[in-house]
Design an enzyme around this catalytic site. Structure first.
Site, PDB file in Angstrom:
ATOM      1  N   LEU A  46      27.844  40.629  28.583  1.00 47.48           N
ATOM      2  CA  LEU A  46      29.103  41.110  29.164  1.00 47.48           C
ATOM      3  C   LEU A  46      28.938  41.577  30.605  1.00 47.48           C
ATOM      4  O   LEU A  46      27.946  42.213  30.965  1.00 47.48           O
ATOM      5  CB  LEU A  46      29.649  42.261  28.312  1.00 47.48           C
ATOM      6  CG  LEU A  46      29.933  41.927  26.849  1.00 47.48           C
ATOM      7  CD1 LEU A  46      30.541  43.147  26.146  1.00 47.48           C
ATOM      8  CD2 LEU A  46      30.842  40.718  26.691  1.00 47.48           C
ATOM      9  N   HIS A  50      34.499  40.486  31.589  1.00 51.17           N
ATOM     10  CA  HIS A  50      34.769  40.734  30.162  1.00 51.17           C
ATOM     11  C   HIS A  50      35.374  42.129  29.964  1.00 51.17           C
ATOM     12  O   HIS A  50      36.310  42.314  29.179  1.00 51.17           O
ATOM     13  CB  HIS A  50      33.469  40.690  29.347  1.00 51.17           C
ATOM     14  CG  HIS A  50      32.764  39.365  29.343  1.00 51.17           C
ATOM     15  ND1 HIS A  50      31.553  39.168  29.954  1.00 51.17           N
ATOM     16  CD2 HIS A  50      33.091  38.174  28.792  1.00 51.17           C
ATOM     17  CE1 HIS A  50      31.148  37.923  29.765  1.00 51.17           C
ATOM     18  NE2 HIS A  50      32.070  37.292  29.071  1.00 51.17           N
ATOM     19  N   GLN A  74      30.751  24.642  20.927  1.00 57.47           N
ATOM     20  CA  GLN A  74      31.350  24.345  22.233  1.00 57.47           C
ATOM     21  C   GLN A  74      30.316  23.948  23.277  1.00 57.47           C
ATOM     22  O   GLN A  74      30.661  23.737  24.442  1.00 57.47           O
ATOM     23  CB  GLN A  74      32.209  25.515  22.718  1.00 57.47           C
ATOM     24  CG  GLN A  74      31.443  26.763  23.123  1.00 57.47           C
ATOM     25  CD  GLN A  74      32.381  27.920  23.377  1.00 57.47           C
ATOM     26  OE1 GLN A  74      33.009  28.465  22.465  1.00 57.47           O
ATOM     27  NE2 GLN A  74      32.510  28.322  24.633  1.00 57.47           N
ATOM     28  N   GLN A 161      41.364  34.186  33.405  1.00 58.37           N
ATOM     29  CA  GLN A 161      41.784  33.024  34.198  1.00 58.37           C
ATOM     30  C   GLN A 161      40.575  32.232  34.698  1.00 58.37           C
ATOM     31  O   GLN A 161      40.687  31.075  35.077  1.00 58.37           O
ATOM     32  CB  GLN A 161      42.638  33.466  35.388  1.00 58.37           C
ATOM     33  CG  GLN A 161      43.280  32.264  36.104  1.00 58.37           C
ATOM     34  CD  GLN A 161      43.811  32.587  37.479  1.00 58.37           C
ATOM     35  OE1 GLN A 161      44.521  33.573  37.638  1.00 58.37           O
ATOM     36  NE2 GLN A 161      43.463  31.772  38.473  1.00 58.37           N
ATOM     37  N   LYS A 162      39.415  32.874  34.688  1.00 58.02           N
ATOM     38  CA  LYS A 162      38.175  32.186  35.086  1.00 58.02           C
ATOM     39  C   LYS A 162      38.055  30.845  34.359  1.00 58.02           C
ATOM     40  O   LYS A 162      37.632  29.850  34.933  1.00 58.02           O
ATOM     41  CB  LYS A 162      36.992  33.105  34.757  1.00 58.02           C
ATOM     42  CG  LYS A 162      35.638  32.466  34.734  1.00 58.02           C
ATOM     43  CD  LYS A 162      35.116  32.323  36.127  1.00 58.02           C
ATOM     44  CE  LYS A 162      33.713  31.735  36.218  1.00 58.02           C
ATOM     45  NZ  LYS A 162      33.097  31.250  35.031  1.00 58.02           N
TER      46      LYS A 162
END
Ligand code: AMP
Length: 295
Positions: A46, A50, A74, A161-162
């Site tokens: 983190l 975050h 992923q 939004q990153k």
């Protein structure tokens, strides 16, 4: 439903659970108390980006759940799943400083049993950009996000939004599968020098880090051009490439000006436009983006 209390008045070390059963029990208890639930899905390691999501959840929800899980589904076969930074103790210390009610940090086998066979496939917004560079990435993201939503049944879920395209994928997932969850998107948190915070920044050498700054600089250049009235996408892309040319160690994967709703390429800027970039700097893959204003 009780109103959210002042976040600062309820800072305490979070309860940490690793099993789905304990998570569900904590969710049931919070619901029985009439509390609203916010979830912040993360892969850990983190940083302040975050933490900004956790703070947003704490402002808006009574019961904040942070999930920490490095999701193998992923990652591509040649990606960094094995070496992805894992630092649960430091993460828990960081969460304790700002507060959260619960941390869910499961082992791999807790989330994917040996017979796991169900995955969420998405078309449309999951296909271009990250979708074409990282085949299967959003299949893994959509699958784990749906599982985490099912386990936590949150009122709101918080994303950065990153990972702009990921926010579109999650919004699509929620709309298409009728999930009663509000998706909140928080701004990109950057280092003082403009580098977008990322758990992967720890991979960068000092020289690579200096080169990586050109990603943010190229986006600032695009925003300046758009603000100054430039509407021709090709000319903005050329200006961005010019900035990136100053960093020979930056190997572009894509550089795109696209519609922020459906990610289709734009040739002229007629409304807010997403500038998105992905590049390799040494062994490290970085992404960044910016919404270009139209004056
Ligand atoms: P990750 O741990 O990389 O899966 O990220 C978890 C969440 O944090 C995602 O919603 C990311 O978009 C968000 N996030 C990552 N980096 C940043 C940042 N620099 N600023 C804001 N949010 C971020």
């Amino acid at each position: 439903m009780s109103p959210p209390t002042q976040a600062s008045s309820r800072i305490a070390a979070p309860t940490v659970v690793a099993s789905r059963e304990a998570l569900r029990e904590a969710v049931r208890t919070a619901r029985a108390r009439g509390q609203s639930i916010g979830v912040v899905p993360t892969m850990g390691a983190l940083h302040a980006g975050h933490l900004s999501l956790i703070e947003a959840s704490r402002r808006e929800c009574d019961f904040t759940i942070v999930t920490i899980f490095v999701n193998p589904a992923q990652f591509g076969p040649h990606e960094d799943f094995q070496r992805y930074p894992r630092m649960l103790e430091a993460d828990l210390a960081a969460i304790s400083r700002i507060g959260a009610e619960l941390v869910f940090a499961p082992e791999l086998t807790e989330m994917y049993g040996p017979r796991h066979a169900t995955f969420v496939e998405m078309e449309g917004v999951a296909e271009p950009l990250e979708g074409s560079c990282r085949p299967g990435h959003f299949r893994g993201v959509a699958t784990i996000v749906l599982k985490l939503f099912n386990l936590t049944s949150p009122d709101r879920a918080y994303f950065g939004q990153k990972d702009y395209q990921q926010t579109l994928v999650v919004r699509r997932l929620v709309a298409d599968l009728d999930l009663p969850i509000e998706i909140r998107v928080c701004p990109i948190v950057r280092e003082a020098d403009g580098l977008a915070m990322s758990s992967r920044n720890v991979y960068l050498s000092a020289d690579e880090r200096a080169q990586a700054l050109t990603l943010g600089r190229s986006l600032s250049c695009a925003a300046e051009r758009a603000t100054a009235g430039e509407r021709d996408a090709a000319s903005i892309l050329a200006a961005m490439r010019n900035v990136l040319a100053g960093a020979p160690g930056v190997e572009l994967e894509y550089l795109a000006l696209v519609d922020p709703d459906d990610l289709s390429p734009v040739s002229r800027l007629t409304g807010v436009t997403l500038a998105a970039i992905a590049a390799r700097v040494g062994q490290t893959r970085l992404i960044d983006n910016c919404l270009l204003p139209v004056g």
